[in-house]
Design a protein around this motif. Structure first.
Motif, PDB file in Angstrom:
ATOM      1  N   GLY A  51      -3.653  27.493 -86.050  1.00 41.44           N
ATOM      2  CA  GLY A  51      -3.658  27.843 -87.470  1.00 41.44           C
ATOM      3  C   GLY A  51      -5.041  27.739 -88.071  1.00 41.44           C
ATOM      4  O   GLY A  51      -5.442  28.571 -88.899  1.00 41.44           O
ATOM      5  N   GLY A  52      -5.798  26.746 -87.657  1.00 40.28           N
ATOM      6  CA  GLY A  52      -7.173  26.616 -88.126  1.00 40.28           C
ATOM      7  C   GLY A  52      -8.044  27.775 -87.693  1.00 40.28           C
ATOM      8  O   GLY A  52      -8.867  28.275 -88.465  1.00 40.28           O
ATOM      9  N   TYR A  53      -7.870  28.235 -86.456  1.00 44.51           N
ATOM     10  CA  TYR A  53      -8.646  29.381 -85.980  1.00 44.51           C
ATOM     11  C   TYR A  53      -8.252  30.673 -86.704  1.00 44.51           C
ATOM     12  O   TYR A  53      -9.095  31.557 -86.932  1.00 44.51           O
ATOM     13  N   LEU A  54      -6.968  30.795 -87.062  1.00 45.06           N
ATOM     14  CA  LEU A  54      -6.540  31.959 -87.836  1.00 45.06           C
ATOM     15  C   LEU A  54      -7.236  31.995 -89.194  1.00 45.06           C
ATOM     16  O   LEU A  54      -7.711  33.045 -89.645  1.00 45.06           O
ATOM     17  N   VAL A  55      -7.284  30.846 -89.852  1.00 51.69           N
ATOM     18  CA  VAL A  55      -7.974  30.770 -91.140  1.00 51.69           C
ATOM     19  C   VAL A  55      -9.467  31.034 -90.947  1.00 51.69           C
ATOM     20  O   VAL A  55     -10.109  31.686 -91.776  1.00 51.69           O
ATOM     21  N   PHE A  56     -10.022  30.535 -89.847  1.00 49.12           N
ATOM     22  CA  PHE A  56     -11.440  30.765 -89.544  1.00 49.12           C
ATOM     23  C   PHE A  56     -11.743  32.254 -89.431  1.00 49.12           C
ATOM     24  O   PHE A  56     -12.729  32.751 -89.994  1.00 49.12           O
ATOM     25  N   ALA A 235      -7.725  22.486 -97.563  1.00 50.90           N
ATOM     26  CA  ALA A 235      -6.903  21.635 -96.703  1.00 50.90           C
ATOM     27  C   ALA A 235      -5.453  21.618 -97.140  1.00 50.90           C
ATOM     28  O   ALA A 235      -4.554  21.457 -96.306  1.00 50.90           O
ATOM     29  N   LEU A 236      -5.213  21.764 -98.445  1.00 50.20           N
ATOM     30  CA  LEU A 236      -3.832  21.642 -98.916  1.00 50.20           C
ATOM     31  C   LEU A 236      -2.922  22.703 -98.317  1.00 50.20           C
ATOM     32  O   LEU A 236      -1.928  22.365 -97.670  1.00 50.20           O
ATOM     33  N   PRO A 237      -3.225  24.026 -98.486  1.00 51.02           N
ATOM     34  CA  PRO A 237      -2.344  25.005 -97.854  1.00 51.02           C
ATOM     35  C   PRO A 237      -2.456  25.039 -96.335  1.00 51.02           C
ATOM     36  O   PRO A 237      -1.507  25.408 -95.651  1.00 51.02           O
ATOM     37  N   THR A 238      -3.622  24.658 -95.793  1.00 51.19           N
ATOM     38  CA  THR A 238      -3.812  24.748 -94.347  1.00 51.19           C
ATOM     39  C   THR A 238      -3.163  23.588 -93.607  1.00 51.19           C
ATOM     40  O   THR A 238      -2.486  23.782 -92.592  1.00 51.19           O
ATOM     41  N   ILE A 239      -3.356  22.376 -94.103  1.00 53.12           N
ATOM     42  CA  ILE A 239      -2.909  21.183 -93.393  1.00 53.12           C
ATOM     43  C   ILE A 239      -1.564  20.657 -93.876  1.00 53.12           C
ATOM     44  O   ILE A 239      -0.830  20.018 -93.129  1.00 53.12           O
ATOM     45  N   PHE A 240      -1.224  20.938 -95.126  1.00 50.97           N
ATOM     46  CA  PHE A 240      -0.057  20.299 -95.723  1.00 50.97           C
ATOM     47  C   PHE A 240       1.209  20.522 -94.901  1.00 50.97           C
ATOM     48  O   PHE A 240       2.000  19.585 -94.696  1.00 50.97           O
ATOM     49  N   SER A 241       1.436  21.749 -94.456  1.00 51.51           N
ATOM     50  CA  SER A 241       2.646  22.043 -93.680  1.00 51.51           C
ATOM     51  C   SER A 241       2.705  21.206 -92.412  1.00 51.51           C
ATOM     52  O   SER A 241       3.730  20.588 -92.092  1.00 51.51           O
ATOM     53  N   TYR A 242       1.582  21.163 -91.667  1.00 48.75           N
ATOM     54  CA  TYR A 242       1.555  20.416 -90.412  1.00 48.75           C
ATOM     55  C   TYR A 242       1.671  18.908 -90.676  1.00 48.75           C
ATOM     56  O   TYR A 242       2.373  18.194 -89.959  1.00 48.75           O
ATOM     57  N   PHE A 243       0.983  18.435 -91.715  1.00 52.35           N
ATOM     58  CA  PHE A 243       1.000  17.012 -92.066  1.00 52.35           C
ATOM     59  C   PHE A 243       2.403  16.547 -92.426  1.00 52.35           C
ATOM     60  O   PHE A 243       2.872  15.503 -91.945  1.00 52.35           O
ATOM     61  N   THR A 244       3.107  17.303 -93.271  1.00 51.66           N
ATOM     62  CA  THR A 244       4.438  16.875 -93.706  1.00 51.66           C
ATOM     63  C   THR A 244       5.485  17.023 -92.596  1.00 51.66           C
ATOM     64  O   THR A 244       6.446  16.249 -92.548  1.00 51.66           O
ATOM     65  N   VAL A 245       5.297  17.988 -91.710  1.00 48.27           N
ATOM     66  CA  VAL A 245       6.194  18.083 -90.551  1.00 48.27           C
ATOM     67  C   VAL A 245       6.001  16.876 -89.643  1.00 48.27           C
ATOM     68  O   VAL A 245       6.961  16.255 -89.169  1.00 48.27           O
ATOM     69  N   GLU A 246       4.751  16.493 -89.407  1.00 48.33           N
ATOM     70  CA  GLU A 246       4.443  15.382 -88.515  1.00 48.33           C
ATOM     71  C   GLU A 246       4.859  14.034 -89.093  1.00 48.33           C
ATOM     72  O   GLU A 246       5.447  13.199 -88.399  1.00 48.33           O
ATOM     73  N   THR A 355     -14.217  28.094 -96.398  1.00 50.78           N
ATOM     74  CA  THR A 355     -12.950  28.299 -95.696  1.00 50.78           C
ATOM     75  C   THR A 355     -13.157  28.458 -94.195  1.00 50.78           C
ATOM     76  O   THR A 355     -12.258  28.166 -93.409  1.00 50.78           O
ATOM     77  N   ILE A 356     -14.337  28.947 -93.801  1.00 48.15           N
ATOM     78  CA  ILE A 356     -14.658  29.004 -92.374  1.00 48.15           C
ATOM     79  C   ILE A 356     -14.737  27.596 -91.804  1.00 48.15           C
ATOM     80  O   ILE A 356     -14.195  27.292 -90.732  1.00 48.15           O
ATOM     81  N   ILE A 357     -15.394  26.712 -92.535  1.00 51.02           N
ATOM     82  CA  ILE A 357     -15.659  25.363 -92.036  1.00 51.02           C
ATOM     83  C   ILE A 357     -14.481  24.429 -92.280  1.00 51.02           C
ATOM     84  O   ILE A 357     -14.038  23.708 -91.375  1.00 51.02           O
ATOM     85  N   GLY A 358     -13.958  24.436 -93.529  1.00 53.78           N
ATOM     86  CA  GLY A 358     -12.975  23.448 -93.941  1.00 53.78           C
ATOM     87  C   GLY A 358     -11.685  23.415 -93.127  1.00 53.78           C
ATOM     88  O   GLY A 358     -11.362  22.390 -92.514  1.00 53.78           O
ATOM     89  N   PRO A 359     -10.907  24.515 -93.119  1.00 57.65           N
ATOM     90  CA  PRO A 359      -9.642  24.484 -92.378  1.00 57.65           C
ATOM     91  C   PRO A 359      -9.817  24.231 -90.884  1.00 57.65           C
ATOM     92  O   PRO A 359      -9.010  23.533 -90.270  1.00 57.65           O
ATOM     93  N   ALA A 361     -12.235  22.512 -89.411  1.00 52.97           N
ATOM     94  CA  ALA A 361     -12.529  21.090 -89.241  1.00 52.97           C
ATOM     95  C   ALA A 361     -11.299  20.244 -89.524  1.00 52.97           C
ATOM     96  O   ALA A 361     -11.007  19.283 -88.794  1.00 52.97           O
ATOM     97  N   ALA A 362     -10.554  20.602 -90.576  1.00 55.42           N
ATOM     98  CA  ALA A 362      -9.381  19.814 -90.951  1.00 55.42           C
ATOM     99  C   ALA A 362      -8.306  19.847 -89.871  1.00 55.42           C
ATOM    100  O   ALA A 362      -7.691  18.817 -89.552  1.00 55.42           O
ATOM    101  N   THR A 363      -8.065  21.038 -89.300  1.00 53.31           N
ATOM    102  CA  THR A 363      -7.043  21.130 -88.256  1.00 53.31           C
ATOM    103  C   THR A 363      -7.474  20.404 -86.985  1.00 53.31           C
ATOM    104  O   THR A 363      -6.651  19.811 -86.292  1.00 53.31           O
ATOM    105  N   GLN A 364      -8.776  20.445 -86.675  1.00 56.48           N
ATOM    106  CA  GLN A 364      -9.265  19.706 -85.511  1.00 56.48           C
ATOM    107  C   GLN A 364      -9.117  18.196 -85.738  1.00 56.48           C
ATOM    108  O   GLN A 364      -8.719  17.451 -84.832  1.00 56.48           O
ATOM    109  N   ILE A 365      -9.458  17.742 -86.944  1.00 53.20           N
ATOM    110  CA  ILE A 365      -9.305  16.315 -87.266  1.00 53.20           C
ATOM    111  C   ILE A 365      -7.836  15.920 -87.197  1.00 53.20           C
ATOM    112  O   ILE A 365      -7.474  14.877 -86.641  1.00 53.20           O
ATOM    113  N   PHE A 366      -6.974  16.769 -87.763  1.00 48.56           N
ATOM    114  CA  PHE A 366      -5.536  16.475 -87.733  1.00 48.56           C
ATOM    115  C   PHE A 366      -5.025  16.392 -86.295  1.00 48.56           C
ATOM    116  O   PHE A 366      -4.270  15.474 -85.945  1.00 48.56           O
TER     117      PHE A 366
END
Length: 444
Positions: A51-56, A235-246, A355-359, A361-366
């Motif tokens: 998902g992070g690469y898609l946003v990238f 990070a909110l739309p990119t990570i929120f779904s994965y974070f709340t599922v996890e 948006t290239i960097i943030g999502p 990086a956020a998905t990799q950190i997650f």
């Protein structure tokens, strides 16, 4: 038709366009993790990385092409660029709805990134038709339409996702095409020929757009603020779904309803609070309040251990909606009228770079901190800590800029809003451009 009536109709048209566009974007958010898991057969952590690469891929295309589209809108008008972007989004959603492989998703996102100028062009359109002293409030309305789209879109997407992860993509494609038809039949052009300028390829690239605006030093500082703010807020739309599922085992329906609740508060902040607060305490103070709320919300979400804490800090985060329109209002007054498209292209390029960097990086950190292999570093909220740090940096840059350039008292450079004519639906045409014309033959 009186000018006031035409102004209200033009305002309603552009806000409706933004609303429908963002509903289409929001629809797919709750189901993307499930679709990626279906296509890859992997875990939530693996889905987050893809998902992070898609946003990238999407953001990279936005970064490269946003200045081009912004400059083209200054040359040929806002309407044709906006319509072309809506057709691109329609094709994107169709590609994603039928994707048998992950690389289909990447093709769709690349096309959407190239064509995705809807929000930046809409913002330039709003600047065209709005007096400088009203722009913060009007940009707040755009933000409210954006937020309202995230009220309706994720809720619809979450419910449709119960029928299958691909169903929301068909709905999003239908909405994007309906939005195209709406613009084709109803939306007027906002930039008269007399205010257009020649297309310059040297200015139609990310670096060129920034260099062209270097004669306005305050713009570069404010673009830096938006860059770090976007770095965090993606990070909110990119990570929120994965974070709340996890962490909370949310379903697509629960994700959609939670994002919908956030959208309600976000829209309220931008549509109801931004205008009165800007008049009362000034735009710089409003921006600072919004940035502080964002920093607090990210830190709180990171350490949330139950849904009640999560919802509390999501509520705090809705106040962050004050910051973007206040900053955009300040920005729009720093350049002349015929450079508003170029400015919004630079704004969108800065946002796209973030948006290239943030999502990514956020998905990799997650992915790293949600690894359940027993390495002792399990902390799924880690991306939100990084986002909080980025917002603090944005706050510091803004404070320095506000003091250095006296933004509270700085006079406006842009002073000539244009109220477009509104012929009957179906009879709108953009007149051919004659470089030798000195005036716009249509009544302005």
């Amino acid at each position: 038709m009186q000018a006031a009536t035409r102004s209200r109709l033009a305002l309603a048209c552009i806000l409706t366009t933004v609303l429908i566009d963002m509903i289409g974007v929001g629809i797919i958010v709750p189901v993307l993790p499930e679709l990626l898991e279906e296509l890859t057969g992997g875990s939530v952590a693996n889905a987050a990385v893809i998902g992070g690469y898609l946003v990238f891929a999407y953001a990279l295309m936005q970064f490269v092409f946003s200045p081009v589209l912004g400059n083209l809108s200054d040359r040929f008008g806002r309407r044709p660029i906006l319509l072309a972007s809506l057709l691109g989004l329609t094709f994107d959603y169709l590609m994603m709805s039928i994707a048998p492989f992950v690389w289909y998703l990447f093709i769709g996102r690349i096309i959407a990134g190239i064509a995705g100028a809807a929000l930046a062009t809409a913002t330039a359109y709003m600047a065209d038709i709005t007096p400088p002293h009203k722009r913060t409030h009007r940009f707040g309305l755009i933000g409210a339409a954006f937020g309202l789209g995230f009220i309706i879109g994720p809720v619809i997407g979450g419910e449709l996702g119960e029928l299958g992860p691909r169903v929301p993509f068909y709905a999003a494609a239908g909405l994007a095409f309906a939005n195209f038809l709406f613009g084709l039949l109803v939306l007027p052009e906002s930039l008269p020929k007399a205010n257009r300028r020649k297309f310059n390829i040297k200015r139609a690239n990310p670096l060129g757009a920034v260099v062209a605006l270097r004669r306005y030093p305050s713009v570069l500082w404010l673009l830096g603020v938006l860059f770090f703010l976007q770095l965090a807020t993606q990070a909110l739309p990119t990570i929120f779904s994965y974070f709340t599922v996890e962490v909370f085992n949310f379903t697509s329906s629960t994700i959609g309803r939670t994002l919908g609740a956030f959208g309600i508060g976000f829209a309220f902040s931008q549509a109801v609070l931004t205008g009165p607060l800007s008049k009362g305490i000034g735009e710089p103070a409003v921006a600072i309040v919004g940035l502080m709320a964002a920093a607090a919300a990210f830190a709180g979400i990171a350490f949330s251990t139950d849904v009640y804490h999560l919802y509390l800090f999501i509520a705090v985060g809705t106040v962050s909606g004050l910051a973007p329109p206040a900053i955009n209002g300040l920005l729009s007054r720093q350049v002349p009228d015929n450079s508003q498209g170029e400015l919004q292209g630079a704004v969108n390029a800065a946002s796209s770079l973030a948006t290239i960097i943030g999502p990514l990086a956020a998905t990799q950190i997650f992915s790293y901190y949600s690894d359940s292999s027993g390495t002792g570093h399990y902390f799924p909220g880690a991306p939100f800590i990084a986002c909080g740090i980025a917002v603090v940096i944005a706050l510091l840059i803004f404070a320095v800029a506000a003091w250095r350039f006296e933004l509270s008292h700085r006079p406006s450079i842009a002073n000539n809003p244009h109220v477009p004519d509104l012929p009957p639906p179906g009879q709108l045409r953009v007149a051919p451009i004659d470089d030798d014309d000195d005036i716009n033959p249509r009544r302005r």
